[in-house]
Scaffold this motif. Structure first.
Motif, mmCIF file in Angstrom:
data_model
loop_
_atom_site.group_PDB
_atom_site.id
_atom_site.type_symbol
_atom_site.label_atom_id
_atom_site.label_comp_id
_atom_site.label_asym_id
_atom_site.label_seq_id
_atom_site.Cartn_x
_atom_site.Cartn_y
_atom_site.Cartn_z
ATOM 1 N N ALA A 171 43.443 49.556 25.239
ATOM 2 C CA ALA A 171 44.440 48.818 24.469
ATOM 3 C C ALA A 171 43.758 47.925 23.448
ATOM 4 O O ALA A 171 42.621 47.475 23.654
ATOM 5 C CB ALA A 171 45.300 47.962 25.402
ATOM 6 N N VAL A 172 44.448 47.658 22.335
ATOM 7 C CA VAL A 172 43.979 46.695 21.343
ATOM 8 C C VAL A 172 45.116 45.717 21.062
ATOM 9 O O VAL A 172 46.290 46.100 21.004
ATOM 10 C CB VAL A 172 43.504 47.365 20.041
ATOM 11 C CG1 VAL A 172 42.243 48.159 20.275
ATOM 12 C CG2 VAL A 172 44.579 48.260 19.450
ATOM 13 N N LEU A 173 44.746 44.450 20.887
ATOM 14 C CA LEU A 173 45.726 43.384 20.716
ATOM 15 C C LEU A 173 45.354 42.525 19.525
ATOM 16 O O LEU A 173 44.199 42.096 19.395
ATOM 17 C CB LEU A 173 45.766 42.509 21.980
ATOM 18 C CG LEU A 173 46.586 41.225 21.902
ATOM 19 C CD1 LEU A 173 48.081 41.540 21.899
ATOM 20 C CD2 LEU A 173 46.226 40.295 23.060
ATOM 21 N N ASP A 174 46.329 42.263 18.650
ATOM 22 C CA ASP A 174 46.174 41.300 17.571
ATOM 23 C C ASP A 174 46.526 39.932 18.137
ATOM 24 O O ASP A 174 47.700 39.649 18.449
ATOM 25 C CB ASP A 174 47.098 41.666 16.407
ATOM 26 C CG ASP A 174 46.879 40.795 15.179
ATOM 27 O OD1 ASP A 174 46.402 39.656 15.326
ATOM 28 O OD2 ASP A 174 47.215 41.250 14.059
ATOM 29 N N THR A 175 45.548 39.056 18.300
ATOM 30 C CA THR A 175 45.796 37.758 18.935
ATOM 31 C C THR A 175 46.591 36.815 18.034
ATOM 32 O O THR A 175 47.127 35.813 18.513
ATOM 33 C CB THR A 175 44.472 37.078 19.317
ATOM 34 O OG1 THR A 175 43.696 36.839 18.137
ATOM 35 C CG2 THR A 175 43.680 37.948 20.288
ATOM 36 N N ARG A 176 46.687 37.136 16.740
ATOM 37 C CA ARG A 176 47.450 36.274 15.827
ATOM 38 C C ARG A 176 48.944 36.532 15.930
ATOM 39 O O ARG A 176 49.750 35.604 15.826
ATOM 40 C CB ARG A 176 46.982 36.510 14.382
ATOM 41 C CG ARG A 176 45.523 36.141 14.121
ATOM 42 C CD ARG A 176 45.001 36.810 12.878
ATOM 43 N NE ARG A 176 44.981 38.269 13.017
ATOM 44 C CZ ARG A 176 44.530 39.106 12.080
ATOM 45 N NH1 ARG A 176 44.083 38.621 10.921
ATOM 46 N NH2 ARG A 176 44.536 40.406 12.288
ATOM 47 N N THR A 177 49.317 37.795 16.129
ATOM 48 C CA THR A 177 50.738 38.158 16.149
ATOM 49 C C THR A 177 51.238 38.529 17.531
ATOM 50 O O THR A 177 52.455 38.568 17.759
ATOM 51 C CB THR A 177 50.987 39.350 15.219
ATOM 52 O OG1 THR A 177 50.299 40.507 15.744
ATOM 53 C CG2 THR A 177 50.487 39.063 13.808
ATOM 54 N N GLY A 178 50.313 38.827 18.453
ATOM 55 C CA GLY A 178 50.712 39.296 19.773
ATOM 56 C C GLY A 178 51.065 40.768 19.810
ATOM 57 O O GLY A 178 51.516 41.279 20.839
ATOM 58 N N ARG A 179 50.841 41.486 18.702
ATOM 59 C CA ARG A 179 51.158 42.917 18.688
ATOM 60 C C ARG A 179 50.142 43.671 19.533
ATOM 61 O O ARG A 179 48.941 43.612 19.288
ATOM 62 C CB ARG A 179 51.149 43.469 17.265
ATOM 63 C CG ARG A 179 51.544 44.943 17.208
ATOM 64 C CD ARG A 179 51.378 45.537 15.821
ATOM 65 N NE ARG A 179 51.793 46.945 15.801
ATOM 66 C CZ ARG A 179 51.609 47.756 14.767
ATOM 67 N NH1 ARG A 179 51.032 47.319 13.659
ATOM 68 N NH2 ARG A 179 52.013 49.027 14.842
ATOM 69 N N LEU A 180 50.644 44.380 20.522
ATOM 70 C CA LEU A 180 49.806 45.122 21.450
ATOM 71 C C LEU A 180 49.987 46.613 21.256
ATOM 72 O O LEU A 180 51.115 47.121 21.286
ATOM 73 C CB LEU A 180 50.163 44.753 22.890
ATOM 74 C CG LEU A 180 49.463 45.556 24.001
ATOM 75 C CD1 LEU A 180 47.970 45.232 24.043
ATOM 76 C CD2 LEU A 180 50.105 45.285 25.357
ATOM 77 N N THR A 181 48.887 47.324 21.052
ATOM 78 C CA THR A 181 48.875 48.782 21.147
ATOM 79 C C THR A 181 48.328 49.120 22.521
ATOM 80 O O THR A 181 47.148 48.910 22.798
ATOM 81 C CB THR A 181 47.994 49.410 20.048
ATOM 82 O OG1 THR A 181 48.532 49.077 18.762
ATOM 83 C CG2 THR A 181 47.946 50.923 20.197
ATOM 84 N N SER A 182 49.194 49.594 23.394
ATOM 85 C CA SER A 182 48.810 49.751 24.799
ATOM 86 C C SER A 182 47.859 50.917 25.032
ATOM 87 O O SER A 182 47.209 50.983 26.080
ATOM 88 C CB SER A 182 50.051 49.925 25.673
ATOM 89 O OG SER A 182 50.796 51.058 25.272
ATOM 90 N N SER A 183 47.745 51.835 24.076
ATOM 91 C CA SER A 183 46.817 52.956 24.223
ATOM 92 C C SER A 183 46.370 53.456 22.849
ATOM 93 O O SER A 183 47.210 53.687 21.971
ATOM 94 C CB SER A 183 47.459 54.105 24.996
ATOM 95 O OG SER A 183 46.577 55.221 25.047
ATOM 96 N N LEU A 184 45.078 53.627 22.686
ATOM 97 C CA LEU A 184 44.563 54.204 21.443
ATOM 98 C C LEU A 184 44.990 55.650 21.273
ATOM 99 O O LEU A 184 44.844 56.211 20.180
ATOM 100 C CB LEU A 184 43.036 54.112 21.408
ATOM 101 C CG LEU A 184 42.439 52.742 21.078
ATOM 102 C CD1 LEU A 184 40.919 52.834 21.005
ATOM 103 C CD2 LEU A 184 42.995 52.198 19.775
ATOM 104 N N GLU A 185 45.527 56.238 22.314
ATOM 105 C CA GLU A 185 46.055 57.595 22.170
ATOM 106 C C GLU A 185 47.266 57.630 21.246
ATOM 107 O O GLU A 185 47.691 58.703 20.818
ATOM 108 C CB GLU A 185 46.402 58.156 23.555
ATOM 109 C CG GLU A 185 45.172 58.362 24.432
ATOM 110 C CD GLU A 185 45.527 58.669 25.882
ATOM 111 O OE1 GLU A 185 46.542 59.351 26.111
ATOM 112 O OE2 GLU A 185 44.784 58.212 26.777
ATOM 113 N N ASP A 186 47.822 56.455 20.903
ATOM 114 C CA ASP A 186 48.908 56.394 19.931
ATOM 115 C C ASP A 186 48.400 56.524 18.489
ATOM 116 O O ASP A 186 49.198 56.739 17.567
ATOM 117 C CB ASP A 186 49.674 55.069 20.065
ATOM 118 C CG ASP A 186 50.398 54.952 21.390
ATOM 119 O OD1 ASP A 186 50.649 55.998 22.022
ATOM 120 O OD2 ASP A 186 50.703 53.814 21.806
#
Length: 341
Positions: A171-186
């Motif tokens: 997973a990757v998370l933007d700590t400024r906005t809280g937007r979470l991509t739960s899987s790089l498979e996306d």
């Protein structure tokens, strides 16, 4: 069965149970004695304040593995004196990384029937900013140089990179906005210049560039691993080089160090550390002859740090990133280091 025989069987059973109980007590006592002895002989650790804020005194923050009340806690030592006394924070992590006053701590939550896991984003004082449930066992964690992005990888099937029967979720998370991509498979993937779709695709070992847009990671598919370059804005990953696992980008952004599977090595210890020049795609073997199952951390533009098994579970070592020199012991009973300052 006669009454006499029943009594004999009962006496025998009680004797066996007593023996087992005695052996268990003695084993536990011996284990506790070994634990206390190891703790007494280990690095000195005391409770205190730990900060992720870079300052004039460069420091290492890491997971303390020394036995005692502070085992698994984040601890710090001056980078100039890694063998010196440790200050423990009280915050426990299985995996950890930090940069620019932001930390990512992958934790276990002990349950009556089953453990669960979560990713905790920490501020510079190690206070929780946000947390996220994890779908598996933590294994890798990274923070971007700016602190604006964090990434983590968990095992969701199998339990070791050494074999082939495992699945990961990164997973990757933007700590400024809280937007979470739960899987790089996306993300849309490109392999050897062609768009890639395969059910067996896995990603792990993210390492961020300083531009807050690009990253590198491992992509596995079809029984092979690849270094991929990711674009956070375009949400794409593109393959660059084969046989790369757990890359770590140098501070100047010119090289990655990674573990590479080398033919002929044992199945449970198949890796050696290599460095890849991103401009020329020329790779060199580093001077570490042992198998390293870790995502290395750059100490500076010339040296990398990594973990190897030790008496407390893990010790940290360093080696030059240009293939010269030899490994050096950095500190005993440590894991998941981050250099700050």
């Amino acid at each position: 069965m006669t009454l006499r025989n029943k009594i004999l069987v009962l006496v025998a059973a009680l004797a066996v149970l007593a023996g087992v109980a005695t052996a268990s007590v003695l084993h536990a006592a011996g284990r506790e004695d070994r634990k206390n002895r190891t703790q007494a002989d280990g690095p000195p650790v005391t409770a205190g304040k730990v900060s992720l804020t870079p300052d004039a005194t460069r420091k290492i923050v890491f997971r303390n593995m020394a036995w005692g009340p502070h085992r698994d806690e984040l601890a710090t030592v001056p980078a100039a004196d890694p063998a010196g006394p440790r200050t423990a924070s009280g915050v426990k992590c299985l995996r950890f990384h930090a940069a620019a006053g932001t930390g990512i701590c992958l934790q276990a939550e002990r349950g009556a029937m089953q453990d669960s896991y979560r990713a905790v984003v920490l501020d510079a004082r190690l206070k929780e900013r946000a947390h996220y449930s994890l779908p598996g066992i933590p294994t890798r964690a990274r923070v971007s140089p700016s602190g604006h992005w964090v990434a983590w990888t968990v095992f969701v099937g199998g339990d070791s990179y050494a074999g082939t029967n495992f699945s990961t979720r990164t997973a990757v998370l933007d700590t400024r906005t809280g937007r979470l991509t739960s899987s790089l498979e996306d993300f849309k993937a490109y392999l050897d210049g062609k768009e890639h779709h395969a059910a067996d695709t896995n990603f792990w070992g993210v390492t961020f560039a300083a531009d807050d847009q690009h990253f590198y990671a491992t992509m596995a598919t079809g029984g092979h691993t690849y270094l991929v370059r990711g674009d956070l804005a375009a949400r794409t990953v593109t393959s660059l080089h084969a046989n790369v696992e757990c890359p770590s980008l140098s501070p100047d952004g010119t090289r990655v160090v990674y573990k590479k599977r080398v033919p002929g090595l044992p199945a449970d210890a198949p890796w050696r550390l290599y460095a890849l020049d991103l401009a020329t795609m020329h790779e060199i073997a580093l001077a570490e002859p042992r198998s390293v199952d870790d995502q290395a951390v750059w100490q500076d533009d010339h040296t990398v740090a990594y973990s190897l098994a030790g008496d407390y579970g893990s010790d940290l070592y360093t080696v030059p990133a240009d293939g010269t020199g030899k490994p050096r012991h950095l500190l005993t009973a440590g894991l998941a280091p981050a250099y700050l300052g």
